[in-house]
Design a protein around this motif. Structure first.
Motif, short mmCIF file in Angstrom:
data_model
loop_
_atom_site.label_atom_id
_atom_site.label_comp_id
_atom_site.label_asym_id
_atom_site.label_seq_id
_atom_site.Cartn_x
_atom_site.Cartn_y
_atom_site.Cartn_z
N GLY A 166 8.62 -0.47 38.46
CA GLY A 166 7.39 0.25 38.34
C GLY A 166 6.34 -0.45 38.94
N VAL B 170 4.59 -2.70 37.58
CA VAL B 170 3.31 -2.70 36.91
C VAL B 170 2.85 -4.00 36.49
CG1 VAL B 170 3.50 -0.46 36.14
CG2 VAL B 170 4.55 -2.22 34.69
N LEU C 288 3.58 -6.94 45.37
CA LEU C 288 3.51 -5.86 46.02
C LEU C 288 2.32 -5.06 46.23
CD1 LEU C 288 6.19 -4.85 47.11
CD2 LEU C 288 6.11 -3.17 45.21
N TYR D 289 -1.76 -2.70 49.57
CA TYR D 289 -3.08 -2.19 50.07
C TYR D 289 -3.73 -3.04 51.09
CZ TYR D 289 -3.33 0.80 46.11
OH TYR D 289 -3.17 1.91 45.11
N TRP E 183 4.95 7.70 42.97
CA TRP E 183 4.35 6.27 43.49
C TRP E 183 3.48 5.65 42.36
CZ3 TRP E 183 6.28 3.74 47.22
CH2 TRP E 183 5.59 2.64 47.83
N VAL E 184 3.05 4.56 42.87
CA VAL E 184 2.24 3.60 41.78
C VAL E 184 1.16 4.49 41.21
CG1 VAL E 184 2.78 1.48 42.90
CG2 VAL E 184 0.57 2.74 43.51
N THR E 185 0.55 4.07 39.98
CA THR E 185 -0.40 4.51 39.37
C THR E 185 -1.62 4.91 40.23
OG1 THR E 185 0.15 3.67 37.40
CG2 THR E 185 -2.14 4.43 37.40
N GLN E 186 -2.16 5.88 40.81
CA GLN E 186 -3.15 5.90 41.51
C GLN E 186 -3.74 7.49 41.23
OE1 GLN E 186 -1.71 4.84 45.38
NE2 GLN E 186 -0.77 6.96 45.69
N PRO F 155 5.00 5.00 36.30
CA PRO F 155 4.77 4.79 37.70
C PRO F 155 5.99 4.75 38.63
CG PRO F 155 3.84 3.19 36.18
CD PRO F 155 4.99 3.74 35.29
N GLY F 156 5.85 4.93 39.76
CA GLY F 156 6.99 4.78 40.79
C GLY F 156 6.30 3.57 41.61
N PRO G 237 7.92 1.24 45.68
CA PRO G 237 8.39 1.32 46.71
C PRO G 237 10.17 1.11 46.34
CG PRO G 237 7.18 -0.85 46.51
CD PRO G 237 6.96 0.08 45.38
N ASP H 209 -3.95 1.81 34.97
CA ASP H 209 -3.17 0.99 35.87
C ASP H 209 -3.03 -0.44 35.48
OD1 ASP H 209 -4.52 -0.89 38.81
OD2 ASP H 209 -2.47 -0.09 38.44
#
Lengths: 287, 329, 279
Positions: free
Chosen positions: A233, A235, A243, A248, B32-35, B61-62, B64, B262
């Motif tokens: 994830g 995180v 990443l 971004y 996908w990621v937390t957004q 969260p997901g 890549p 996040d």
């Protein structure tokens, strides 16, 4: 400490090169922007611009240092934006993976050197195992382990172990076989058993090989820990920061996480180097 | 679940000391990621909508390296957010995924091109380099290229396809003439980097008639056969849709909730607020139930992929109204 | 259940055969047969576990399925192989080796550089590849050049460390002997120190073979033309075509093993005198 002056010289030279490279790589974007705004750039303006872009192709050293400062010193350690917090997450997985990898590597090496069957059957497959790109199967490993209920630190440590056991096996096999025939014969004249030969001859002579391999294994363990963070994830951890920055397009964030990860790895490798020097000195094998 | 996972999970569970929960547990896997793209679920979590329904929801969260379909297959989640083309392709591969809700009515996918690369219409694609993400998001693009009659193998009479990373650098650094962007995410990265809308030519998939349904909620077929699970899903969908409508009405608050959740600390307030507003445009018009006409349009778009269609035959049983009927009455 | 029992029995049988073969005098035939039998038993265990526990094909395909996919996709596998191995990995390996050797020689010649460059080199080597790969793709473009750059970055440190260590492997007595022969720096280097350094240099080269392949494949995860092993693996996972993923992994494993074996063969020819080659 006598290393200080040479290291500083090399670092200074690198920083000069870095600033130069930043100008070189960021110039196209600077010109692009200026063209769209319809302004002409003088050389000083160009250089100033290349060193202060928001998303540069190569951030200048001061940009990266400012970002690292902001996210380490100016943030609480427990904040999720703190690089120290993320470093700890990666470090814990790395240390566990490194420990597991070293144990596995030494165990396999001993087995390979002493058991003919293992030598002939396992060694080729150990080598083959490293050709399987871990980044490809890390997600599968994580999914399977999660399905079995193993979550959190251990899956990341397992991926880290997977990458770090190989240098240890290769180095230790070489090292355990490095005593020459004269020395082995000497042990035989002293009526030494296989175990005694192992502990008193083979293992000590493999120490230089072991420490060289441990350094490489430590670097590999950190890479493994970072790779392991991605499928979980992304995180937490330095890999997640890398990443997120890459996602971004925040090159400054990528570079700051990269440098902190490198600093972490270099510190760990230096610690191993220190231990190597102490141990080898005490064993009379100083190099 | 398969025999294997049942057997091992039972052993693992037995070995773990677990507290009895008064609420029901449910795990949601994000795409996908937390957004803000998943704002509705985070709002439902933070505002207690799930708790009101007696659910203890874990949001994973997901990223890549995470294929939501794989996580669903491995039992790592009970319900996942996924795009319909990927889910239908997975279904054809043997994974029985079923759509139980469709919060996103419109597609946010678009191709963003630089005008100075000589692109002013789809006729200018020939001989250019176009970027696509892959990992499940390439299906609408491949269908579109097929519809335009352009080969994706490169050459003078086709287009060269680039597997782009997760940012818009190929466009900024002129390595590609166009990149795939979402209206709520990568497009704004391009704008943030300094390009203005005047410099760009955008092609929205909705306008090109090749839009496919995006974020929807999917479960495995055997989850629907279990009445207890079905009941949990009904409550989950109800609370999630409440979260989505709240997020639509209060985008800034929703963005803040997303930021708090996040864990990577990489998101910024400005970015998420803008994303939430754009997402609200995509969820508007949907109450969560899948509209069959939209589903058919997606299936047709995928089947018409020419020599390499995304799916080879119309799927059966790929969606159900059973959950939304109960959740939204 | 029957699959599991069959798998366990075949594994025991394979192990028994291997033990008998290993106790025979070591010949080329037995050296080849034993690992092959070991590998075959592994595959049999895999197949029996997948079928016995009925694991879903989208999680872990059975070897038979993978083999079938391999047979039908040889053209895809071939073009991916050319892109990744020949263009990306080999060019990066050669450039990386040459760069590392040159640096090691410079480091050896100038003690100042050794004290200054090695610690910095340690640091640079610790830059994780997952971070460097997107940056290098950003700099060198999407095609094979960035993959070669990633490979260079990955293998530079192991080869450098091992070469520097190897150059220090000759002991004082031997260097004194060369001095009594009035041999200068370069003669001593080529006739004594480099040959003595070969075992460690090859150690580094062998480690670098696997790193090079991984580097080339990982670099493709971050941007590539729609060819290449890394590209195929990452997109196939997204498409749940796990059998193609494993077919590519098989190709990667075979390539890596052959590459490693070639370097090991070269090592045997060049360092026949080292104890580890004689046992």
């Amino acid at each position: 400490m006598r290393n200080l002056l040479p290291v500083l010289t090399v670092v200074a030279a690198l920083i000069v090169l870095w600033y130069g490279a930043a100008v070189w790589l960021n110039t196209p974007w600077a010109y692009d922007k200026a063209q769209r705004a319809g302004v002409e750039l003088s050389t000083t303006e160009l250089i100033k611009d290349t060193w202060s872009q928001k998303k540069p192709k190569l951030p200048a050293p001061h940009q990266v240092t400012r970002e690292i400062w902001k996210t380490t010193v100016e943030k609480k350690i427990t904040s999720k934006r703190s690089l120290i917090y993320h470093s700890w997450v990666t470090l814990s997985a790395t240390l566990l993976g490194f420990a597991l990898g070293t144990v596995l590597g030494i165990a396999l090496a001993v087995g390979i050197v002493f058991n003919r069957t293992m030598d002939m059957s396992v060694m080729p497959w150990v080598i083959t195992s490293q050709t399987i790109p871990i980044l490809a199967i890390a997600p599968m490993i994580i999914v399977v382990l999660n399905a079995v209920g193993i979550q959190g630190l251990l899956p990341k440590a397992i991926i880290s172990m997977y990458l770090s056991f190989f240098p240890v096996v290769v180095g230790m096999v070489k090292g355990l076989r490095s005593p020459d025939h004269m020395q082995l014969d000497q042990m035989r004249t002293w009526h030494a058993s296989a175990a005694q030969t192992f502990w008193r001859l083979r293992l000590p002579s493999s120490m230089p090989y072991l420490f060289t391999s441990l350094k490489i294994a430590m670097a590999a363990a950190i890479v493994g820990a970072i790779v392991g963070e991605l499928p979980t994830g992304a995180v937490a951890g330095l890999g997640a920061r890398l990443l997120a920055g890459s996602y971004y397009g925040q090159t400054i964030q990528i570079w700051s996480a990269l440098l902190v990860a490198a600093a972490l790895a270099a510190t760990l490798v230096a610690i191993i180097g220190l231990i190597q020097r102490i141990v080898l000195n005490r064993m009379g094998m100083a190099q | 679940m398969t025999q294997f996972t049942k057997w091992i999970s039972a052993a693992a569970l037995g070995a773990m000391a677990s507290m009895a929960h008064a609420a029901d547990d449910l795990t949601l896997q994000l795409k996908w990621v937390t957004q803000a793209q998943f704002g509705g679920y985070y709002v439902a979590l933070d505002k207690g909508f799930y708790e009101e329904e007696g659910l203890n929801v874990t949001i994973k969260p997901g990223g890549p390296d995470i294929a939501p379909t794989q996580v669903l297959a491995g039992g790592g989640a009970d319900v996942t957010v996924e795009w319909m083309p990927a889910a239908l392709a997975a279904r054809e591969k043997g994974l029985p995924m079923v759509n139980i809700a469709q919060p996103f009515k419109s597609s946010g996918m678009m191709l963003t091109c630089r005008k100075d690369a000589g692109i002013s219409s789809t006729d200018d694609f020939v001989g250019k380099t176009l970027g696509v993400w892959f990992f499940g998001n390439e299906f609408p693009f491949l269908s579109w290229m097929s519809k335009l009659g352009l080969s994706t193998e490169g050459g003078d009479d086709g287009v060269t396809v680039l597997k782009q990373g997760f940012n818009v650098d190929p466009l900024l650094q002129k390595q590609a003439a166009c990149v795939s962007t979402m209206t709520y995410n990568e497009y704004w990265q391009v704008i943030d980097a300094g390009l203005t809308p005047d410099d760009l030519m955008v092609f929205k998939y909705e306008d090109q008639g090749v839009a496919t349904l995006e974020d929807g909620l999917y479960v495995l077929e055997d989850a629907l056969a279990d009445p207890a699970m079905e009941d949990k899903l009904v409550r989950f969908v109800r609370a999630s849709m409440k979260g989505w409508k709240y997020a639509e009405a209060n985008p800034d608050e929703a963005a803040d909730i997303v930021l708090e959740n996040d864990a990577s600390g990489a998101q910024t307030e400005e970015y998420q607020q803008r994303m939430m507003r754009e997402i609200a445009k995509l969820t508007a018009g949907s109450n969560g139930a899948l509209v069959e006409a939209d589903y058919q349009r997606t299936v047709e778009s995928l089947l018409s992929g020419g020599s390499d269609p995304v799916i080879t035959k119309a799927p059966e049983g790929a969606w159900t109204h059973a959950i939304t009927d109960q959740a939204l009455n | 259940m029957s699959w599991l029992i069959a798998g366990a029995l075949l594994w025991a049988l394979g192990w028994y055969v291997n033990v008998r073969l290993a106790s025979l005098p070591k010949s080329r035939l037995t050296s080849l047969l034993v690992p092959i039998i070991f590998g075959v038993t592994l595959i049999i265990i895999w197949e029996s576990v997948v079928r016995g526990f009925e694991i879903q094909q989208v999680l872990l395909p059975a070897p038979s399925v993978i083999a079938a996919r391999f047979a039908t996709s040889t053209s895809i596998l071939w073009q991916d192989w050319v892109q990744t191995v020949l263009k990306g990995m080999m060019s990066g390996y050669i450039i990386g080796c040459l760069a590392a050797f040159a640096t090691a020689l410079a480091v050896d010649r100038f003690a100042f550089l050794q004290r200054g460059l090695l610690p910095v080199g340690n640091f640079a080597a610790a830059l994780p590849i997952i971070g460097m790969a997107p940056i290098l793709v950003m700099w060198f473009g999407f095609d094979w050049q960035s993959k070669a750059a990633v490979v260079v970055v990955m293998i530079f440190f192991p080869i450098l460390v091992n070469t520097v260590q190897g150059l220090a492997a000759s002991d004082a007595m031997q260097r004194d002997l060369m001095r009594t022969y009035a041999a200068g720096y370069w003669k001593t280097l080529f006739k004594l120190r480099l040959p003595m350094a070969l075992p460690l240099i090859f150690n580094g080269l062998k480690i670098a073979t696997t790193l090079a392949l991984i580097g080339a494949i990982v670099a493709e995860f971050f941007g590539s033309p729609i060819r290449g092993m890394g590209f195929r693996i990452s997109t196939s996972v997204g498409q749940l075509a796990l059998d193609l993923v494993w077919a590519e992994i098989v190709v990667a494993a075979i390539t890596g093993s052959l590459f490693y074996g070639a370097v090991a063969l070269l090592e045997r020819k060049c360092t026949f005198w080292h104890p580890s080659q004689r046992s």
